[in-house]
Design a protein around this motif. Structure first.
Motif, PDB file in Angstrom:
ATOM      1  N   ILE A 185       0.838  -1.202   0.000  1.00 49.95           N
ATOM      2  CA  ILE A 185       0.000   0.000   0.000  1.00 49.95           C
ATOM      3  C   ILE A 185       0.873   1.253   0.000  1.00 49.95           C
ATOM      4  N   PHE A 186       1.864   1.267   0.878  1.00 49.38           N
ATOM      5  CA  PHE A 186       2.689   2.463   1.008  1.00 49.38           C
ATOM      6  C   PHE A 186       3.608   2.655  -0.192  1.00 49.38           C
ATOM      7  N   MET A 187       4.006   1.571  -0.829  1.00 53.59           N
ATOM      8  CA  MET A 187       4.809   1.702  -2.048  1.00 53.59           C
ATOM      9  C   MET A 187       3.989   2.377  -3.146  1.00 53.59           C
ATOM     10  N   ILE A 219      12.687  -7.133   0.543  1.00 49.16           N
ATOM     11  CA  ILE A 219      12.462  -5.924   1.330  1.00 49.16           C
ATOM     12  C   ILE A 219      12.132  -6.283   2.779  1.00 49.16           C
ATOM     13  N   PRO A 220      12.257  -5.322   3.693  1.00 52.20           N
ATOM     14  CA  PRO A 220      11.832  -5.581   5.065  1.00 52.20           C
ATOM     15  C   PRO A 220      10.310  -5.578   5.168  1.00 52.20           C
ATOM     16  N   PRO A 221       9.758  -6.315   6.112  1.00 50.06           N
ATOM     17  CA  PRO A 221       8.322  -6.194   6.366  1.00 50.06           C
ATOM     18  C   PRO A 221       8.003  -4.813   6.909  1.00 50.06           C
ATOM     19  N   TYR A 222       6.754  -4.424   6.782  1.00 48.25           N
ATOM     20  CA  TYR A 222       6.362  -3.109   7.268  1.00 48.25           C
ATOM     21  C   TYR A 222       6.291  -3.105   8.789  1.00 48.25           C
ATOM     22  N   ALA A 223       6.902  -2.107   9.389  1.00 46.58           N
ATOM     23  CA  ALA A 223       6.786  -1.844  10.827  1.00 46.58           C
ATOM     24  C   ALA A 223       6.462  -0.362  10.959  1.00 46.58           C
ATOM     25  N   ALA A 272      16.945   2.711   6.175  1.00 45.82           N
ATOM     26  CA  ALA A 272      16.742   1.775   5.067  1.00 45.82           C
ATOM     27  C   ALA A 272      15.727   0.691   5.391  1.00 45.82           C
ATOM     28  N   MET A 273      15.402   0.508   6.661  1.00 46.53           N
ATOM     29  CA  MET A 273      14.477  -0.551   7.059  1.00 46.53           C
ATOM     30  C   MET A 273      13.040  -0.074   7.192  1.00 46.53           C
ATOM     31  N   LEU A 274      12.804   1.228   6.968  1.00 38.92           N
ATOM     32  CA  LEU A 274      11.483   1.796   7.241  1.00 38.92           C
ATOM     33  C   LEU A 274      10.805   2.325   5.983  1.00 38.92           C
ATOM     34  N   PHE A 275       9.461   2.303   6.019  1.00 38.25           N
ATOM     35  CA  PHE A 275       8.615   2.896   4.981  1.00 38.25           C
ATOM     36  C   PHE A 275       7.883   4.091   5.606  1.00 38.25           C
ATOM     37  N   PRO A 276       8.585   5.226   5.819  1.00 34.35           N
ATOM     38  CA  PRO A 276       7.975   6.348   6.531  1.00 34.35           C
ATOM     39  C   PRO A 276       7.004   7.136   5.655  1.00 34.35           C
ATOM     40  N   GLN A 277       6.091   7.839   6.316  1.00 30.14           N
ATOM     41  CA  GLN A 277       5.139   8.730   5.641  1.00 30.14           C
ATOM     42  C   GLN A 277       5.333  10.138   6.207  1.00 30.14           C
ATOM     43  N   ASP A 332      15.373   5.830   2.629  1.00 23.26           N
ATOM     44  CA  ASP A 332      14.466   4.893   3.285  1.00 23.26           C
ATOM     45  C   ASP A 332      14.228   3.659   2.418  1.00 23.26           C
ATOM     46  N   ALA A 333      13.340   2.771   2.876  1.00 27.00           N
ATOM     47  CA  ALA A 333      13.120   1.514   2.155  1.00 27.00           C
ATOM     48  C   ALA A 333      12.555   1.746   0.759  1.00 27.00           C
ATOM     49  N   PHE A 334      11.725   2.783   0.597  1.00 29.54           N
ATOM     50  CA  PHE A 334      11.221   3.103  -0.739  1.00 29.54           C
ATOM     51  C   PHE A 334      12.390   3.348  -1.701  1.00 29.54           C
ATOM     52  N   HIS A 335      13.341   4.165  -1.244  1.00 28.18           N
ATOM     53  CA  HIS A 335      14.479   4.516  -2.091  1.00 28.18           C
ATOM     54  C   HIS A 335      15.394   3.315  -2.321  1.00 28.18           C
ATOM     55  N   GLN A 336      15.489   2.418  -1.336  1.00 29.10           N
ATOM     56  CA  GLN A 336      16.300   1.210  -1.537  1.00 29.10           C
ATOM     57  C   GLN A 336      15.682   0.313  -2.609  1.00 29.10           C
ATOM     58  N   VAL A 337      14.339   0.255  -2.654  1.00 30.27           N
ATOM     59  CA  VAL A 337      13.674  -0.505  -3.724  1.00 30.27           C
ATOM     60  C   VAL A 337      14.007   0.112  -5.083  1.00 30.27           C
TER      61      VAL A 337
END
Length: 413
Positions: A78-80, A199-203, A361-366, A372-377
């Motif tokens: 969803i966040f991606m 990718i990491p799971p969402y936390a 790198a482990m987070l999907f922040p808003q 962050d993880a978005f940018h690592q993807v």
């Protein structure tokens, strides 16, 4: 004080004398070599992504029906989607796109307990692919070789939460040429295809931020774990869940004072992790879990018990340097392995874990933040460019088996 006839070693004596305060208020250490460079890469300007606009029944309406999907560990899909809609890498011109993204929320069909049911997911994904292949010309040029999908199920695009069933199913045939962005990663496994991005799971970042404690708090817990040891409901005979590794932790160390572990999930869970030196990250039904993310965020050295696991962003995060890997068969020796870890090794792992880039790198922040993880993807996708011209098919050429897979998957969604 002894456990199971073993005398305590020097590091454990240090632990009791100092409360492992030497693990607090640490200076950070930059990740050396290529990994550090990869972690700090900026993907903007290196790729362009076209986001298909699908009918809302594939995403937004599903979320409206059950907003719990925003908070569970599969929420990266969803966040991606939200991130890409406003990302500078997005292009509205598909002719200039390097990658195509199909926003399908396949983990948002939840049980009353909040667990995702994967049974409709293959039909849903097939339906979306049929739609984009009929309405746009881009899928048919490569049959998905320049498309990526976020599939954060337990076993990715095998779409089942039990490993045996997932293996039987295999990856959905229509996704065989696409790049899969998934939490599941295990070497030599049918549910992890070559070229996937793990990718990491969402936390939930804000929730974890709200539970931070002062950085000079002593780490007075040696080994910490909260979670199931047995799954009686789904594995009544035992031994199948976590391949017996969690049961072995409990049976061998339930009376060991160095192990703070329980099935209870206290309100102080996040705070307790910040007071611990080592945090157990054993496999469950799948090899991955949010504990990997939580351990990194809270500076608790992850003890990874999952044979052949492929960890998130392994080309950017030096897991061997920040974690401890214990083979599933060696769980009975876990106390010896951890108490024999030299203090200087523990300190270096803690310094690396204190690096803000590692945590980011482990987070999907808003909203999204650099690194962050978005940018690592996106970095992972950018590194696949330029792609070989051989992925483009001749007009009318078909490679994928559109009628493959279980008969139930072929029913309309």
């Amino acid at each position: 004080m002894k456990s199971k006839g073993r005398g305590w070693t020097f590091p454990v004596l240090l632990f009791f004398v100092w409360g492992f305060q030497l693990g607090r208020s640490l200076q950070t250490e930059r990740i050396s070599g290529s990994a550090g460079d990869v972690l700090e890469d900026d993907p903007v300007g290196r790729l362009k992504v076209f986001v298909y606009e699908l009918p809302s029944k594939y995403n937004k309406k599903i979320l409206q029906k059950d907003p719990r999907c925003l908070a569970h560990m599969f929420a990266a899909e969803i966040f991606m989607h939200r991130f890409l809609l406003s990302s500078p890498v997005r292009t509205l011109n598909p002719e200039e796109a390097d990658w195509f993204y199909t926003p399908v929320y396949t983990t948002c069909d939840l049980t009353p307990n909040g667990l995702p049911l994967p049974f409709k997911s293959p039909r849903m994904m097939r339906s979306a692919i049929q739609l984009i292949s009929s309405n746009w010309p881009y899928w048919n040029r490569t049959e998905g070789a320049d498309h990526f999908f976020v599939v954060p199920h337990d076993f990715g695009a095998c779409f089942h939460y039990q490993e045996e069933r997932a293996i039987e199913r295999g990856i959905l045939p229509l996704l065989q040429r696409a790049t899969l962005v998934q939490t599941f990663g295990q070497r030599n496994h049918v549910c992890l295809k070559e070229g996937s991005i793990t990718i990491p799971p969402y936390a939930p970042p804000q929730k974890m931020q709200a539970h931070l404690i002062p950085p000079d708090t002593p780490r007075s817990i040696f080994v910490y774990f909260r979670g199931l040891f047995y799954d009686v409901g789904n594995d009544p005979e035992g031994g199948y869940y976590a391949r017996g590794a969690r049961a072995s932790v409990w049976e061998n160390f339930k009376d060991n004072p160095l192990f703070d572990h329980s099935t209870e999930h206290p309100t102080t869970y996040y705070e307790d992790m910040q007071r611990a030196v080592f945090c157990l990250c054993p496999l469950g039904w799948a090899p991955w879990s949010p504990r990997l993310v939580e351990g990194v965020i809270f500076g608790c050295i992850p003890v990874i018990i999952a044979d052949d696991i492929v960890l998130p962003f392994a080309d950017a995060i030096p897991w061997e340097e920040i974690g401890v890997f214990v083979a599933e068969k060696d769980v009975p020796k876990l106390d010896t392995i951890l108490t024999s870890t030299p203090p200087e090794v523990i300190l270096r792992k803690q310094r690396l874990l204190a690096n803000p880039s590692m945590k980011q790198a482990m987070l999907f922040p808003q909203p999204a933040q650099p690194g962050d993880a978005f940018h690592q993807v996106l970095n992972g996708l950018a590194r696949k460019l330029p792609r070989d011209k051989s992925v483009y098919l001749k007009p009318g050429q078909k490679v994928l088996n559109w009628t493959g897979g279980p008969v139930g998957d072929l029913k309309p969604w």
